[in-house]
Each structure stands twice: as structure tokens, then as C-alpha cells.
Design a protein around this motif. Structure first.
Motif, short mmCIF file in Angstrom:
data_model
loop_
_atom_site.label_atom_id
_atom_site.label_comp_id
_atom_site.label_asym_id
_atom_site.label_seq_id
_atom_site.Cartn_x
_atom_site.Cartn_y
_atom_site.Cartn_z
N ILE A 146 1.06 -1.11 -0.05
CA ILE A 146 -0.03 -0.02 -0.01
C ILE A 146 0.83 1.17 0.04
N CYS A 147 0.86 2.18 -1.03
CA CYS A 147 1.60 3.25 -1.30
C CYS A 147 1.05 4.40 -1.11
N PRO A 148 0.96 4.98 -0.13
CA PRO A 148 0.49 6.72 0.05
C PRO A 148 1.33 7.49 -0.92
N VAL A 149 1.00 8.46 -1.32
CA VAL A 149 1.79 9.57 -1.86
C VAL A 149 2.31 10.69 -1.12
N SER A 150 1.93 10.49 0.26
CA SER A 150 2.78 11.44 1.21
C SER A 150 2.74 10.76 2.59
N HIS A 151 3.81 11.13 3.62
CA HIS A 151 3.74 10.95 4.80
C HIS A 151 2.54 11.02 5.39
N GLY A 152 2.00 12.44 5.26
CA GLY A 152 0.73 12.72 5.95
C GLY A 152 -0.51 11.89 5.76
N THR A 153 -0.49 11.49 4.34
CA THR A 153 -1.62 10.34 4.00
C THR A 153 -1.31 9.13 4.81
N ALA A 154 -0.17 8.57 4.83
CA ALA A 154 0.10 7.63 5.58
C ALA A 154 -0.27 7.54 6.82
N ASP A 155 0.06 8.73 7.56
CA ASP A 155 -0.27 9.00 9.04
C ASP A 155 -1.83 8.75 9.29
N LEU A 156 -2.33 9.59 8.34
CA LEU A 156 -3.84 9.38 8.69
C LEU A 156 -4.44 8.14 8.19
N MET A 157 -4.11 7.43 7.42
CA MET A 157 -4.48 6.04 7.22
C MET A 157 -4.25 5.11 8.37
N ARG A 158 -3.06 5.36 8.89
CA ARG A 158 -2.75 4.36 10.19
C ARG A 158 -3.70 4.90 11.28
N GLN A 159 -3.99 5.97 11.35
CA GLN A 159 -4.90 6.38 12.61
C GLN A 159 -6.21 6.10 12.14
N THR A 160 -6.74 5.82 11.06
CA THR A 160 -8.18 5.62 10.67
C THR A 160 -8.29 4.19 10.59
N PHE A 161 -7.29 3.21 9.95
CA PHE A 161 -7.47 1.96 10.03
C PHE A 161 -6.31 1.07 10.64
#
Length: 385
Positions: A146-161
Motif C-alpha cells: 500500500i503506497c500513499p503519496v505522502s507521509h501525511g496520508t500514510a499517518d492518517l491511514m494508520r490512524q483511521t485503519f
């Protein structure tokens, strides 16, 4: 390596740019097979005439809340199970969901790995809807990478799922760009300092882009620097309540002679505006689960050698390197933004250093670099399960 790509709507400019630029950069290394929405058939043939293409009723629309579109998605899943095409080595969904749901279905059918790109809002929005949340978590758990386009997106994905995102399967691959190819390096690195301080914003005129914040900040700046002007470039409708609110702010602060709404402009006009600007500002805000997944417009400004000011929100810190290519301020902090504008407009040496650093960042974030990162994923070194 034969790879099946699930394409999000090619009629949405951001998705089209991502698909076209990434696939062109990968073309020498892989054999792309494109799966797109039926409505995109003509555009896909125009953009990618040399590659195999297959159509489904829908893959990824900009809005999937209507019953009609969800019906198309169900038909697409049914068709995907019966799609007649040679088996690829893997499946890559160019958006996390619902394109990723179709990609997940195809990968399971063919028993091949599934990898996906996650862009901003569409990487987390589905937590709101119980059925989509359940399906999306299945997609995430089943993905090899799973490859988010930014570290901010990755952080929000971790928090949400948190339970659906094992750390070993999450790999940030920053967006690429080719803006720097349009502007000679000497033009960007040796740009003349504008005689009149000019702040530039480029983006659709809507609340999430924070024009009300930047306009209020500019009003404070203008009190100290009456010669300053503010240019806002982006499409709007005169009857739109948000645009009318911005016009009200202009009149309240008596900025009619200092603020210009340019509307949508062509490439030549945009080029001229970037060349005449002193600095670039976009005070994007997070609205619930909607946020800037990366912020390519800051990189576009960097191609022209402009320093930039952004907010600490979503993926923007990957596009604006605080203290290096520009300045980051807290979202909705009008005073901090006004001070950041004044700091860069009053310190030409600092603005030049940051603008030159932003040009170098723009040159480094190439699509070839993104393609090389994806090839490492495809090669299996990072595939799990």
C-alpha cells in the motif's frame, strides 16, 4: 513484466495526470494493461493508443455516493470476475478505493499480488460508510503493498485503519512532477525580484483551499505594505456563496485595488503570473476527512524558483520543506500566515534561497524517481504475502 492497471476517472485532471505521467515513466520497464471506466474509453484510446485496454462500467468516479454509480460498481465487480484477458504478473490499482476493490477482486481471481496507490481523501473517506469501511479494510488487508503519496496520508491511514495496515506493507512513494521541464533553470534560479510585492495563490476557489485565511492574512500584510498585491488564480462561479464571501472580505478590508481574482487561465497566462510573483501561498485546510494528499501546486511554484507558504496539514509538509523551500504555518492561523508573508517579502535573500531550494526540490521529484520506487515494489523485494 505484464501489469494490469486499474485507472481512476481520466476526466478528473489530478488522476489523469498521475496515471499518464507514472505509466509513461514505467513504460520501458513493464508491459501495461489498462482497465478503465467505459466512459473513459475514448480518452484512454487517445492517451494510451499503444497499450491493451479493457473497459468496465466504472472504476473510480470523483463521487460514488449516488445509487446509480454504486450500481455501476456492482456491475463492474461482476464483470471483473468474467473479464477475458491474459493473466498479468500483478495488479496495480491507481487509487485505493473503490478502484482497489476491483483490483482486489481481479488479483484474487488470478492469484497474483495486488498493490495500490493511496491519494489523500480517498485513502480514508470510507471510514464514514459501514459497508465501504468493511470492504475497504478487506482490500487493505489483502494488498501486498500500500503506497500513499505522502507521509501525511500514510499517518492518517494508520490512524483511521490501524488494524488493516501492517507497517511492513505501507511504503510512501511521493508524487512526481515535470513542471521543472517547462521553466529553464536559469530563469528560476536567477529570477528578477518583482518591483511590487506580489503574493500568488493557485487552486480551485473553495473553502478547503483556505482562501479566506490567506485573504485575511493579506489584509494584515497590506496594512504594513500598502504596495503589496494578491493574485488568486482558480475557477469559480460568481453565484457561489464561498466566492461571494471572499468578495465581501475584499470590500470589508478595502482591498479592491490590491486583490485580483483571475479565474481559470490558460498555460501561457499562468506562466506569466508565476514569473511576476514574489511568493506562493496556499493555506489549505482539512475539512473533516478531506485534505491535501500531497500538494503538487507547491512544487509547480518551485519550478519557477518561488518560495512557498503552506499549512501543516495532510501531505503538505512533504511538498513544503519548512525552513528550506518555504514556511509552514498552523491551519487557520491568520496572524502566523501574515507574519510568514511579511518575512519573505521583506527579506529578499531569504526568499531567493528558499526559492532556489524549491527549484531543486522540484527537479528531484521526478516521475522517473517515482517509477524507480514502484519498480522496487514490483520486483518483489517489498511484497509480503
Amino acid at each position: 513484466m505484464r501489469i494490469a492497471y486499474l485507472l481512476p476517472s481520466l476526466h478528473t485532471s489530478g488522476w489523469r495526470r498521475y496515471a499518464e505521467d507514472l505509466l509513461r515513466a514505467l513504460a520501458g520497464e513493464v508491459e501495461p494493461v489498462l482497465i478503465h471506466a467505459a466512459d473513459d474509453a475514448e480518452l484512454a484510446a487517445e492517451l494510451f493508443p499503444e497499450w491493451e485496454r479493457y473497459a468496465l462500467p466504472v472504476v473510480q468516479d470523483a463521487s460514488l455516493s449516488s445509487h446509480r454509480t454504486r450500481g455501476h460498481l456492482l456491475r463492474s465487480l461482476w464483470r471483473a470476475r468474467r473479464l477475458s484477458m491474459p493473466r498479468p504478473a500483478l495488479v496495480h490499482s491507481l487509487e485505493a478505493y473503490p478502484a482497489g476493490l476491483i483490483g482486489h477482486t481481479l488479483a484474487r481471481r488470478w492469484n497474483v499480488p495486488h498493490v495500490l496507490t493511496a491519494h489523500g481523501t480517498y485513502a480514508v473517506l470510507w471510514v464514514r460508510y459501514p459497508l465501504d469501511r468493511w470492504a475497504y479494510q478487506r482490500v487493505l488487508r489483502g494488498a501486498a503493498a500500500i503506497c500513499p503519496v505522502s507521509h501525511g496520508t500514510a499517518d492518517l491511514m494508520r490512524q483511521t485503519f490501524p488494524e488493516a495496515l501492517p507497517a511492513e506493507r505501507l511504503h510512501v512513494i511521493l508524487n512526481g512532477n515535470d513542471f521543472w521541464r517547462r521553466v529553464p533553470a536559469e530563469d528560476a534560479l536567477q529570477r528578477p525580484w518583482p518591483e511590487r510585492p506580489t503574493v500568488l495563490t493557485v487552486g480551485d476557489i473553495k473553502a478547503r483551499k483556505g482562501m479566506h485565511i490567506s485573504l485575511a492574512a493579506f489584509a494584515r500584510l497590506h496594512s504594513a505594505m500598502p504596495q503589496a498585491r494578491y493574485w488568486i488564480v482558480g475557477k469559480y462561479r460568481p453565484e457561489d456563496p464561498y466566492y461571494q464571501f471572499l468578495q465581501q472580505l475584499v470590500h470589508e478590508h478595502n482591498l479592491q485595488d490590491a486583490v485580483t481574482f483571475w479565474g481559470r487561465v490558460d498555460d501561457a497566462q499562468l506562466d506569466a503570473l508565476y514569473r511576476q510573483a514574489s511568493l506562493f501561498v496556499l493555506a489549505s485546510q482539512a475539512e473533516d476527512l478531506r485534505f491535501e494528499g500531497f500538494g503538487l501546486v507547491y512544487i509547480e511554484a518551485g519550478a519557477y524558483g518561488l518560495p512557498v507558504i503552506g499549512t501543516r496539514s495532510g501531505g503538505i509538509p512533504d511538498a513544503v520543506r519548512d525552513g528550506e523551500t518555504g514556511l509552514l504555518v498552523p491551519p487557520e492561523d491568520v496572524e502566523a500566515l501574515a507574519q510568514a508573508m511579511r518575512r519573505l517579502l521583506e527579506d529578499e535573500d531569504l526568499a531567493r534561497r528558499m526559492g532556489q531550494a524549491n527549484r531543486r526540490l522540484s527537479e528531484s521529484l521526478t516521475w522517473q524517481r517515482a517509477a524507480d520506487d514502484w519498480m522496487k515494489i514490483y520486483a518483489g523485494g517489498r511484497l509480503v504475502g
